[in-house]
Design an enzyme around this catalytic site. Sequence first.
Site, PDB file in Angstrom:
ATOM      1  N   ASP A  65       0.836  -1.212   0.000  1.00  0.00           N
ATOM      2  CA  ASP A  65       0.000   0.000   0.000  1.00  0.00           C
ATOM      3  C   ASP A  65       0.872   1.265   0.000  1.00  0.00           C
ATOM      4  OD1 ASP A  65      -2.296   1.489   0.069  1.00  0.00           O
ATOM      5  OD2 ASP A  65      -2.720   1.157   2.193  1.00  0.00           O
ATOM      6  N   HIS A  80       2.745   3.341  -8.924  1.00  0.00           N
ATOM      7  CA  HIS A  80       2.513   1.931  -9.256  1.00  0.00           C
ATOM      8  C   HIS A  80       3.708   1.355 -10.028  1.00  0.00           C
ATOM      9  CE1 HIS A  80      -1.376   2.233  -7.582  1.00  0.00           C
ATOM     10  NE2 HIS A  80      -1.919   2.933  -8.559  1.00  0.00           N
ATOM     11  N   LEU A  87      12.075 -19.509  -5.086  1.00  0.00           N
ATOM     12  CA  LEU A  87      11.020 -18.807  -4.331  1.00  0.00           C
ATOM     13  C   LEU A  87       9.767 -18.870  -5.183  1.00  0.00           C
ATOM     14  CD1 LEU A  87      10.149 -16.464  -2.110  1.00  0.00           C
ATOM     15  CD2 LEU A  87      10.498 -14.949  -4.060  1.00  0.00           C
TER      16      LEU A  87
END
Length: 227
Positions: free
Chosen positions: A12, A29, A123
């Site tokens: 956020d 973004h 990962l």
Amino acid sequence: MSLPQHVAIIMDGNGRWAKSQGRERTHGHYHGAINIRNIAIRAKDLGIKVLTLFAFSTENWKRPDSEVSFIMDLPRVFLNQYLKELIDNDINIEFIGDWKKLPTSTVKICEDIIEKTKDNQGLKLVLALNYGSRQEIVMAVNSFITNHPHLPIDEEMLESFLYTSHLPPVDLCIRTSGEKRLSNFLLWQLAYSELVFCPLHWPEFTENDFEKTINEYEKRHRRFGGL
Ligand code: FPP
């Protein structure tokens, strides 16, 4: 306590960070997407197995069309810029969420990302795209009823129909930007997770901040309802 196996992040603060730089929200973004690369590589180096990131929620469609289109194009930007490096780092990318509403071009890119990283073992990077926890739970209940119309539902069964059924439990959830809420993210999966709320906005949350958060988790004592 030992290293968390599965870390989830609510990324956020992109818009507020961009504003603080005198820039458009989309600039935030873009830098948020770049930060995914940084944090994923550090998570892999630390030995974390799964990193699940909230990229776009079922509620984010309420944003202006230009912002939504920008975010929907980010998987393509991400693929062009970082896919080779993520493959070199043995990172396997998956997506969770309801893809029915996504633009076809976004779905194609995401499928390409999945295919190109499917053999990687280092990962698992899970991007939640058009994800909402309530939608997920309703979907899971409906799938359960379709598959087992005569069985009573139990927790284990319901869990096996969630998007995350193949992943280990979420040990730690981090939310950046100082907001202290879950915003319909992994509500079922976070039942016993440790939570950390960090005041930094996502684009300025560095690898070292991530590592500090992991250290904070390691100092906690988890009881899972016991003593
Ligand atoms: C929340 O910040 C962030 C989002 C809704 C989008 C997060 C998306 C990314 C970080 C990139 C996704 C990348 C890929 C590859 C899919 P906000 O905009 O709500 O920030 P604000 O609260 O300051 O307005």
